[in-house]
Design a protein around this motif. Structure first.
Motif, PDB file in Angstrom:
ATOM      1  N   THR A  72       0.782  -1.253   0.035  1.00 34.13           N
ATOM      2  CA  THR A  72       0.000  -0.018   0.195  1.00 34.13           C
ATOM      3  C   THR A  72       0.710   1.333   0.031  1.00 34.13           C
ATOM      4  OG1 THR A  72       0.108   0.283   2.320  1.00 34.13           O
ATOM      5  CG2 THR A  72      -1.878  -1.274   1.346  1.00 34.13           C
ATOM      6  N   LYS A  73       0.196   2.658  -0.185  1.00 34.21           N
ATOM      7  CA  LYS A  73       0.856   3.586  -0.045  1.00 34.21           C
ATOM      8  C   LYS A  73       1.787   3.638   1.368  1.00 34.21           C
ATOM      9  CE  LYS A  73      -0.100   8.757  -0.016  1.00 34.21           C
ATOM     10  NZ  LYS A  73      -0.994   9.590  -0.221  1.00 34.21           N
ATOM     11  N   ALA A  74       1.017   3.390   2.246  1.00 34.19           N
ATOM     12  CA  ALA A  74       1.703   3.803   3.804  1.00 34.19           C
ATOM     13  C   ALA A  74       2.783   2.593   3.702  1.00 34.19           C
ATOM     14  CB  ALA A  74       0.447   3.167   4.816  1.00 34.19           C
ATOM     15  N   GLN A  75       2.885   1.435   3.314  1.00 37.94           N
ATOM     16  CA  GLN A  75       3.856   0.486   3.545  1.00 37.94           C
ATOM     17  C   GLN A  75       4.936   0.669   2.516  1.00 37.94           C
ATOM     18  OE1 GLN A  75       1.124  -2.848   2.196  1.00 37.94           O
ATOM     19  NE2 GLN A  75       1.624  -3.662   4.200  1.00 37.94           N
ATOM     20  N   PHE A  76       4.773   1.348   1.324  1.00 36.52           N
ATOM     21  CA  PHE A  76       5.839   1.762   0.562  1.00 36.52           C
ATOM     22  C   PHE A  76       6.570   3.065   1.123  1.00 36.52           C
ATOM     23  CE2 PHE A  76       6.908   4.737  -3.106  1.00 36.52           C
ATOM     24  CZ  PHE A  76       8.372   4.017  -3.192  1.00 36.52           C
ATOM     25  N   ILE A  77       5.774   3.992   1.681  1.00 39.21           N
ATOM     26  CA  ILE A  77       6.573   5.021   2.232  1.00 39.21           C
ATOM     27  C   ILE A  77       7.492   4.836   3.259  1.00 39.21           C
ATOM     28  CG2 ILE A  77       5.934   7.227   3.353  1.00 39.21           C
ATOM     29  CD1 ILE A  77       3.764   7.781   1.300  1.00 39.21           C
ATOM     30  N   ALA A  78       6.878   4.051   4.308  1.00 38.02           N
ATOM     31  CA  ALA A  78       7.648   3.491   5.609  1.00 38.02           C
ATOM     32  C   ALA A  78       8.635   2.744   4.901  1.00 38.02           C
ATOM     33  CB  ALA A  78       6.452   2.447   6.226  1.00 38.02           C
ATOM     34  N   ASP A  79       8.781   1.971   3.994  1.00 29.76           N
ATOM     35  CA  ASP A  79       9.979   1.360   3.459  1.00 29.76           C
ATOM     36  C   ASP A  79      11.051   2.263   2.815  1.00 29.76           C
ATOM     37  OD1 ASP A  79      11.228  -1.340   2.955  1.00 29.76           O
ATOM     38  OD2 ASP A  79      11.080  -0.878   0.886  1.00 29.76           O
ATOM     39  N   GLN A  80      10.425   3.164   2.203  1.00 30.98           N
ATOM     40  CA  GLN A  80      11.342   4.116   1.404  1.00 30.98           C
ATOM     41  C   GLN A  80      12.245   4.844   2.695  1.00 30.98           C
ATOM     42  OE1 GLN A  80      11.320   2.724  -1.578  1.00 30.98           O
ATOM     43  NE2 GLN A  80      11.767   4.790  -2.154  1.00 30.98           N
TER      44      GLN A  80
END
Length: 149
Positions: A72-80
């Protein structure tokens, strides 16, 4: 290993290298507002700019990552933006763009170097970003990336 989308357009967290030292996408053939959004997305990924990623990604964004998972958007941003993840160099090339009214597909190849969870990596992949113009703003709604030899 973290998703490698941030290497597109991509790449991710910049600490040691200036943005000008990298070869981001050439968006000169796109409408100006889409070109600006695509450039902002590339730089936001490279710098791990959470606020800019929040702005340019649609709320319903999905990433089909290199491990075959959907983020998800939140998962991607947290990873980045995870500490220990950084991109030292990125080169986007062999680009393809298809634009219509309120939608676009921007794709290409990416070479990147950096570290993920403290381990150095070199990555070559093909990516596809799907964009939609919503309420007058271009947003990335879907990305797929996969490694290539």
């Amino acid at each position: 290993m973290r998703s490698l989308l941030g290497l597109v357009a991509l790449g991710v967290a910049l600490i040691a290298t200036s943005v000008q030292a990298n070869n981001f996408g050439d968006y000169s053939n796109l409408p100006k507002d889409l070109a600006a959004a695509a450039t902002a997305y590339d730089v936001a990924q490279f710098k791990a700019d959470k606020a800019e990623l929040e702005r340019v990604l649609a709320d319903d964004y999905t990433l089909a990552d290199t491990a075959g998972k959907n983020l998800t958007k939140a998962q991607f941003i947290a990873d980045q933006t995870k500490p220990g993840n950084k991109t030292l160099s990125v080169r986007i090339y062999d680009q393809v763009s298809k634009v219509w009214g309120d939608g676009a597909v921007l794709a290409g190849m990416v070479d990147a170097k950096g570290s993920s969870d403290g381990k150095e990596f070199t990555f070559r992949g093909r990516f596809v970003d799907v964009w939609a113009k919503r309420n007058g703003q271009w947003k990335v709604i879907f990305t797929q990336i996969h490694p290539v030899q």
